[in-house]
Design a protein around this motif. Structure first.
Motif, PDB file in Angstrom:
ATOM      1  N   GLY A  57       0.830  -1.196   0.000  1.00  0.00           N
ATOM      2  CA  GLY A  57       0.000   0.000   0.000  1.00  0.00           C
ATOM      3  C   GLY A  57       0.863   1.242   0.000  1.00  0.00           C
ATOM      4  N   THR A  58       0.203   2.352  -0.083  1.00  0.00           N
ATOM      5  CA  THR A  58       0.918   3.621  -0.090  1.00  0.00           C
ATOM      6  C   THR A  58       0.487   4.448   1.112  1.00  0.00           C
ATOM      7  N   PRO A  59       1.363   5.277   1.583  1.00  0.00           N
ATOM      8  CA  PRO A  59       2.734   5.436   1.125  1.00  0.00           C
ATOM      9  C   PRO A  59       3.660   4.395   1.752  1.00  0.00           C
ATOM     10  N   THR A  60       4.641   3.975   0.989  1.00  0.00           N
ATOM     11  CA  THR A  60       5.718   3.110   1.459  1.00  0.00           C
ATOM     12  C   THR A  60       7.025   3.742   1.003  1.00  0.00           C
ATOM     13  N   PHE A  61       7.956   3.835   1.916  1.00  0.00           N
ATOM     14  CA  PHE A  61       9.255   4.443   1.635  1.00  0.00           C
ATOM     15  C   PHE A  61      10.353   3.431   1.933  1.00  0.00           C
ATOM     16  N   PHE A  62      11.464   3.578   1.248  1.00  0.00           N
ATOM     17  CA  PHE A  62      12.647   2.783   1.544  1.00  0.00           C
ATOM     18  C   PHE A  62      13.773   3.748   1.867  1.00  0.00           C
ATOM     19  N   ILE A  63      14.294   3.611   3.074  1.00  0.00           N
ATOM     20  CA  ILE A  63      15.393   4.465   3.514  1.00  0.00           C
ATOM     21  C   ILE A  63      16.591   3.563   3.719  1.00  0.00           C
ATOM     22  N   ASN A  64      17.540   3.663   2.794  1.00  0.00           N
ATOM     23  CA  ASN A  64      18.735   2.814   2.829  1.00  0.00           C
ATOM     24  C   ASN A  64      18.345   1.341   2.871  1.00  0.00           C
ATOM     25  N   GLY A  65      17.300   0.999   2.145  1.00  0.00           N
ATOM     26  CA  GLY A  65      16.831  -0.378   2.059  1.00  0.00           C
ATOM     27  C   GLY A  65      15.854  -0.778   3.149  1.00  0.00           C
ATOM     28  N   LYS A  66      15.634   0.067   4.134  1.00  0.00           N
ATOM     29  CA  LYS A  66      14.704  -0.232   5.227  1.00  0.00           C
ATOM     30  C   LYS A  66      13.311   0.263   4.846  1.00  0.00           C
ATOM     31  N   LYS A  67      12.343  -0.647   4.891  1.00  0.00           N
ATOM     32  CA  LYS A  67      10.977  -0.294   4.509  1.00  0.00           C
ATOM     33  C   LYS A  67      10.291   0.457   5.651  1.00  0.00           C
ATOM     34  N   VAL A  68       9.683   1.599   5.299  1.00  0.00           N
ATOM     35  CA  VAL A  68       8.928   2.405   6.250  1.00  0.00           C
ATOM     36  C   VAL A  68       7.541   2.608   5.643  1.00  0.00           C
ATOM     37  N   VAL A  69       6.522   2.147   6.349  1.00  0.00           N
ATOM     38  CA  VAL A  69       5.163   2.158   5.807  1.00  0.00           C
ATOM     39  C   VAL A  69       4.294   3.166   6.552  1.00  0.00           C
ATOM     40  N   GLY A  70       3.578   3.963   5.780  1.00  0.00           N
ATOM     41  CA  GLY A  70       2.588   4.858   6.358  1.00  0.00           C
ATOM     42  C   GLY A  70       2.952   6.324   6.260  1.00  0.00           C
ATOM     43  N   ALA A  71       1.953   7.134   6.420  1.00  0.00           N
ATOM     44  CA  ALA A  71       2.138   8.590   6.436  1.00  0.00           C
ATOM     45  C   ALA A  71       2.527   8.967   7.860  1.00  0.00           C
ATOM     46  N   LEU A  72       3.786   8.798   8.147  1.00  0.00           N
ATOM     47  CA  LEU A  72       4.293   8.979   9.501  1.00  0.00           C
ATOM     48  C   LEU A  72       4.767  10.405   9.734  1.00  0.00           C
ATOM     49  N   PRO A  73       4.843  10.796  10.996  1.00  0.00           N
ATOM     50  CA  PRO A  73       5.332  12.140  11.296  1.00  0.00           C
ATOM     51  C   PRO A  73       6.817  12.273  10.988  1.00  0.00           C
TER      52      PRO A  73
ATOM     53  N   ASP B  19       9.287  13.177  12.722  1.00  0.00           N
ATOM     54  CA  ASP B  19      10.196  12.632  13.733  1.00  0.00           C
ATOM     55  C   ASP B  19      10.512  11.154  13.500  1.00  0.00           C
ATOM     56  N   LYS B  20       9.535  10.402  13.015  1.00  0.00           N
ATOM     57  CA  LYS B  20       9.765   8.980  12.734  1.00  0.00           C
ATOM     58  C   LYS B  20      10.760   8.817  11.582  1.00  0.00           C
ATOM     59  N   PHE B  21      10.590   9.613  10.523  1.00  0.00           N
ATOM     60  CA  PHE B  21      11.532   9.543   9.408  1.00  0.00           C
ATOM     61  C   PHE B  21      12.924   9.960   9.858  1.00  0.00           C
ATOM     62  N   LYS B  22      12.991  11.003  10.667  1.00  0.00           N
ATOM     63  CA  LYS B  22      14.276  11.476  11.186  1.00  0.00           C
ATOM     64  C   LYS B  22      14.954  10.381  12.001  1.00  0.00           C
ATOM     65  N   GLN B  23      14.181   9.695  12.816  1.00  0.00           N
ATOM     66  CA  GLN B  23      14.724   8.614  13.634  1.00  0.00           C
ATOM     67  C   GLN B  23      15.327   7.516  12.754  1.00  0.00           C
ATOM     68  N   VAL B  24      14.584   7.086  11.738  1.00  0.00           N
ATOM     69  CA  VAL B  24      15.066   6.028  10.841  1.00  0.00           C
ATOM     70  C   VAL B  24      16.317   6.492  10.098  1.00  0.00           C
ATOM     71  N   ILE B  25      16.296   7.720   9.592  1.00  0.00           N
ATOM     72  CA  ILE B  25      17.457   8.247   8.862  1.00  0.00           C
ATOM     73  C   ILE B  25      18.661   8.343   9.786  1.00  0.00           C
ATOM     74  N   ASP B  26      18.458   8.854  10.989  1.00  0.00           N
ATOM     75  CA  ASP B  26      19.572   8.950  11.944  1.00  0.00           C
ATOM     76  C   ASP B  26      20.144   7.586  12.269  1.00  0.00           C
ATOM     77  N   GLU B  27      19.282   6.584  12.450  1.00  0.00           N
ATOM     78  CA  GLU B  27      19.754   5.215  12.724  1.00  0.00           C
ATOM     79  C   GLU B  27      20.579   4.681  11.556  1.00  0.00           C
ATOM     80  N   GLU B  28      20.118   4.932  10.346  1.00  0.00           N
ATOM     81  CA  GLU B  28      20.828   4.457   9.167  1.00  0.00           C
ATOM     82  C   GLU B  28      22.175   5.178   9.004  1.00  0.00           C
ATOM     83  N   LEU B  29      22.209   6.457   9.313  1.00  0.00           N
ATOM     84  CA  LEU B  29      23.459   7.211   9.217  1.00  0.00           C
ATOM     85  C   LEU B  29      24.491   6.724  10.228  1.00  0.00           C
TER      86      LEU B  29
END
Length: 110
Positions: free
Chosen positions: A79-95, A97-107
């Motif tokens: 379903g949408t939206p689905t994002f891939f951040i450095n290969g990690k799947k992130v599902v949903g229209a998230l706030p 802060d959640k995207f920042k958390q995932v990006i920071d973890e990947e960095l």
């Protein structure tokens, strides 16, 4: 389901120079997706009817949409939206802060 016809419609709008306008109309009318809405948006955006009809029946456009759908399915997108951040799947229209958390973890992994 109207996801495939909506995707074809969006590709045709792009081909006719009105992708973002068409996209906005689809997004704002998600609960009404279907041929009547597609025609209404086409009229509202004054897209040439003959070009529009020809495009929406173009087997190459339909095949591109199906290829995109197949790729999404192969990646586990359901379903949408689905994002891939450095290969990690992130599902949903998230706030944010959640995207920042995932990006920071990947960095931190680098």
């Amino acid at each position: 389901m109207q996801s495939e016809p909506a995707a074809v419609a969006a590709r045709c709008a792009a081909k006719l120079g009105k992708f973002w306008e068409y996209h906005a109309e689809l997004y704002n009318n998600q609960s009404s997706l279907g041929p009547a809405l597609f025609t209404e948006i086409t009229d509202k955006l004054k897209l040439p009817k003959d070009d529009w009809k020809k495009c929406t029946q173009d087997s190459q456009i339909i095949e591109l949409v199906r290829k995109d759908q197949g790729e999404g399915i192969s990646l586990g997108v359901t379903g949408t939206p689905t994002f891939f951040i450095n290969g990690k799947k992130v599902v949903g229209a998230l706030p944010f802060d959640k995207f920042k958390q995932v990006i920071d973890e990947e960095l931190k992994k680098k």
